[in-house]
Design a protein around this motif. Sequence first.
Motif, PDB file in Angstrom:
ATOM      1  N   LEU A 144       0.852  -1.185   0.000  1.00 41.90           N
ATOM      2  CA  LEU A 144       0.000   0.000   0.000  1.00 41.90           C
ATOM      3  C   LEU A 144       0.890   1.237   0.000  1.00 41.90           C
ATOM      4  CD1 LEU A 144      -2.727   1.459   0.347  1.00 41.90           C
ATOM      5  CD2 LEU A 144      -2.524   1.052   2.819  1.00 41.90           C
ATOM      6  N   ILE A 145       0.683   2.084  -0.975  1.00 38.59           N
ATOM      7  CA  ILE A 145       1.420   3.347  -1.060  1.00 38.59           C
ATOM      8  C   ILE A 145       0.464   4.444  -0.600  1.00 38.59           C
ATOM      9  CG2 ILE A 145       2.515   5.018  -2.601  1.00 38.59           C
ATOM     10  CD1 ILE A 145       3.281   2.637  -4.414  1.00 38.59           C
ATOM     11  N   VAL A 146       0.891   5.159   0.418  1.00 37.59           N
ATOM     12  CA  VAL A 146       0.076   6.249   0.960  1.00 37.59           C
ATOM     13  C   VAL A 146       0.861   7.548   0.798  1.00 37.59           C
ATOM     14  CG1 VAL A 146      -1.162   7.147   2.957  1.00 37.59           C
ATOM     15  CG2 VAL A 146      -0.864   4.671   2.684  1.00 37.59           C
ATOM     16  N   ASP A 147       0.311   8.464   0.028  1.00 39.03           N
ATOM     17  CA  ASP A 147       0.943   9.770  -0.160  1.00 39.03           C
ATOM     18  C   ASP A 147      -0.112  10.709  -0.702  1.00 39.03           C
ATOM     19  OD1 ASP A 147       2.576  11.987  -1.238  1.00 39.03           O
ATOM     20  OD2 ASP A 147       4.264  10.613  -0.890  1.00 39.03           O
ATOM     21  N   ASP A 148      -0.091  11.948  -0.230  1.00 32.53           N
ATOM     22  CA  ASP A 148      -1.093  12.889  -0.714  1.00 32.53           C
ATOM     23  C   ASP A 148      -0.737  13.467  -2.077  1.00 32.53           C
ATOM     24  OD1 ASP A 148       1.022  14.426   0.164  1.00 32.53           O
ATOM     25  OD2 ASP A 148      -0.192  15.818   1.342  1.00 32.53           O
ATOM     26  N   SER A 149       0.466  13.175  -2.556  1.00 31.04           N
ATOM     27  CA  SER A 149       0.883  13.639  -3.877  1.00 31.04           C
ATOM     28  C   SER A 149       0.619  12.533  -4.915  1.00 31.04           C
ATOM     29  CB  SER A 149       2.370  14.007  -3.872  1.00 31.04           C
ATOM     30  OG  SER A 149       2.845  14.153  -5.189  1.00 31.04           O
ATOM     31  N   GLU A 150      -0.246  12.847  -5.841  1.00 29.43           N
ATOM     32  CA  GLU A 150      -0.554  11.874  -6.894  1.00 29.43           C
ATOM     33  C   GLU A 150       0.696  11.535  -7.704  1.00 29.43           C
ATOM     34  OE1 GLU A 150      -3.587  11.369 -10.717  1.00 29.43           O
ATOM     35  OE2 GLU A 150      -3.936  12.992  -9.283  1.00 29.43           O
ATOM     36  N   LEU A 151       1.537  12.521  -7.946  1.00 28.65           N
ATOM     37  CA  LEU A 151       2.769  12.308  -8.696  1.00 28.65           C
ATOM     38  C   LEU A 151       3.692  11.333  -7.963  1.00 28.65           C
ATOM     39  CD1 LEU A 151       4.654  12.961 -11.063  1.00 28.65           C
ATOM     40  CD2 LEU A 151       5.478  14.927  -9.765  1.00 28.65           C
ATOM     41  N   ASN A 152       3.839  11.503  -6.643  1.00 28.20           N
ATOM     42  CA  ASN A 152       4.687  10.589  -5.865  1.00 28.20           C
ATOM     43  C   ASN A 152       4.142   9.154  -5.925  1.00 28.20           C
ATOM     44  OD1 ASN A 152       6.383  12.654  -5.155  1.00 28.20           O
ATOM     45  ND2 ASN A 152       5.597  12.880  -3.064  1.00 28.20           N
ATOM     46  N   ALA A 170      -4.698   8.151  -1.003  1.00 24.92           N
ATOM     47  CA  ALA A 170      -4.303   9.549  -1.140  1.00 24.92           C
ATOM     48  C   ALA A 170      -4.178  10.263   0.200  1.00 24.92           C
ATOM     49  CB  ALA A 170      -5.308  10.291  -2.023  1.00 24.92           C
ATOM     50  N   ASN A 171      -4.665   9.603   1.274  1.00 21.10           N
ATOM     51  CA  ASN A 171      -4.573  10.258   2.583  1.00 21.10           C
ATOM     52  C   ASN A 171      -4.697   9.197   3.672  1.00 21.10           C
ATOM     53  OD1 ASN A 171      -7.423   9.761   3.085  1.00 21.10           O
ATOM     54  ND2 ASN A 171      -7.828  11.498   1.705  1.00 21.10           N
ATOM     55  N   GLY A 172      -4.562   9.638   4.906  1.00 20.89           N
ATOM     56  CA  GLY A 172      -4.597   8.725   6.045  1.00 20.89           C
ATOM     57  C   GLY A 172      -5.924   7.997   6.179  1.00 20.89           C
ATOM     58  N   GLN A 173      -7.034   8.671   5.913  1.00 22.66           N
ATOM     59  CA  GLN A 173      -8.349   8.039   6.046  1.00 22.66           C
ATOM     60  C   GLN A 173      -8.507   6.907   5.023  1.00 22.66           C
ATOM     61  OE1 GLN A 173     -10.766   8.535   8.490  1.00 22.66           O
ATOM     62  NE2 GLN A 173     -11.489   6.637   7.548  1.00 22.66           N
ATOM     63  N   GLU A 174      -8.121   7.164   3.756  1.00 18.98           N
ATOM     64  CA  GLU A 174      -8.183   6.114   2.731  1.00 18.98           C
ATOM     65  C   GLU A 174      -7.291   4.942   3.135  1.00 18.98           C
ATOM     66  OE1 GLU A 174      -7.449   7.197  -1.363  1.00 18.98           O
ATOM     67  OE2 GLU A 174      -8.808   8.929  -1.219  1.00 18.98           O
ATOM     68  N   LEU A 179      -6.769  -0.670   5.007  1.00 19.45           N
ATOM     69  CA  LEU A 179      -6.199  -1.592   5.991  1.00 19.45           C
ATOM     70  C   LEU A 179      -7.312  -2.335   6.745  1.00 19.45           C
ATOM     71  CD1 LEU A 179      -3.239   0.506   7.420  1.00 19.45           C
ATOM     72  CD2 LEU A 179      -3.084  -1.530   5.962  1.00 19.45           C
ATOM     73  N   ASN A 180      -8.344  -1.624   7.120  1.00 18.22           N
ATOM     74  CA  ASN A 180      -9.459  -2.250   7.853  1.00 18.22           C
ATOM     75  C   ASN A 180     -10.225  -3.236   6.977  1.00 18.22           C
ATOM     76  OD1 ASN A 180      -8.936  -0.995  10.295  1.00 18.22           O
ATOM     77  ND2 ASN A 180     -10.168   0.802   9.753  1.00 18.22           N
ATOM     78  N   ALA A 181     -10.256  -2.960   5.685  1.00 24.84           N
ATOM     79  CA  ALA A 181     -11.001  -3.851   4.771  1.00 24.84           C
ATOM     80  C   ALA A 181     -10.249  -5.124   4.464  1.00 24.84           C
ATOM     81  CB  ALA A 181     -11.307  -3.100   3.474  1.00 24.84           C
TER      82      ALA A 181
END
Length: 187
Positions: A144-152, A170-174, A179-181
């Motif tokens: 899982l890649i978590v980053d608010d930058s779409e480019l990153n 794209a963010n902590g909530q997503e 992770l919960n799913a």
Amino acid sequence: VYEAGIAMIDVDNFKLYNDVFGHRAGDVVLETMAQSVKLHTASGDLLVRLGGDEFLLVMPGIPADRLYSRLLQVSEAVHNTPVPGYTNLQISISIGGVLETAVEQADQLMYQAKTHTNMVMTEMMLAQSSEQENELHARKERILIVDDSELNRALLTEMLEDDYEILEAANGQECMDILNAGSDKIS
């Protein structure tokens, strides 16, 4: 493109010839049918007995618009050919035909085999190779890649996608939702 007409031929009600008139009559029916087919096909065509009353007819280079008419001509010729010694017998055959590009396919497989040298490659091996590749893809670890930058996320995905199955958030909530799913399925 090198095409070949491929036809399966079956003598209709062949068992009856053997049962009613005897096995010698059945043999004569098969011989008569084969001779008639050979007389009404091109010199380069190949008739192969597969077993019993089933035959394979290979017609190299036949144009697509001639396949049906050629097979119909063969069927009619066989039907009109008298069976020597059995004047009350009339042969009928059923034919299924297709136009194949088998030589072109074999040529492509040969070039694939040449990439490894001294190798034999068939359609079956190609299908198995594709299945193995799918299994390998199915066995990739999931990250899982978590980053608010779409480019990153895009850059990391491009760098890692050959080795990992990639999920993105794209963010902590997503991230927490993913992770919960299915947290047990993420490496």
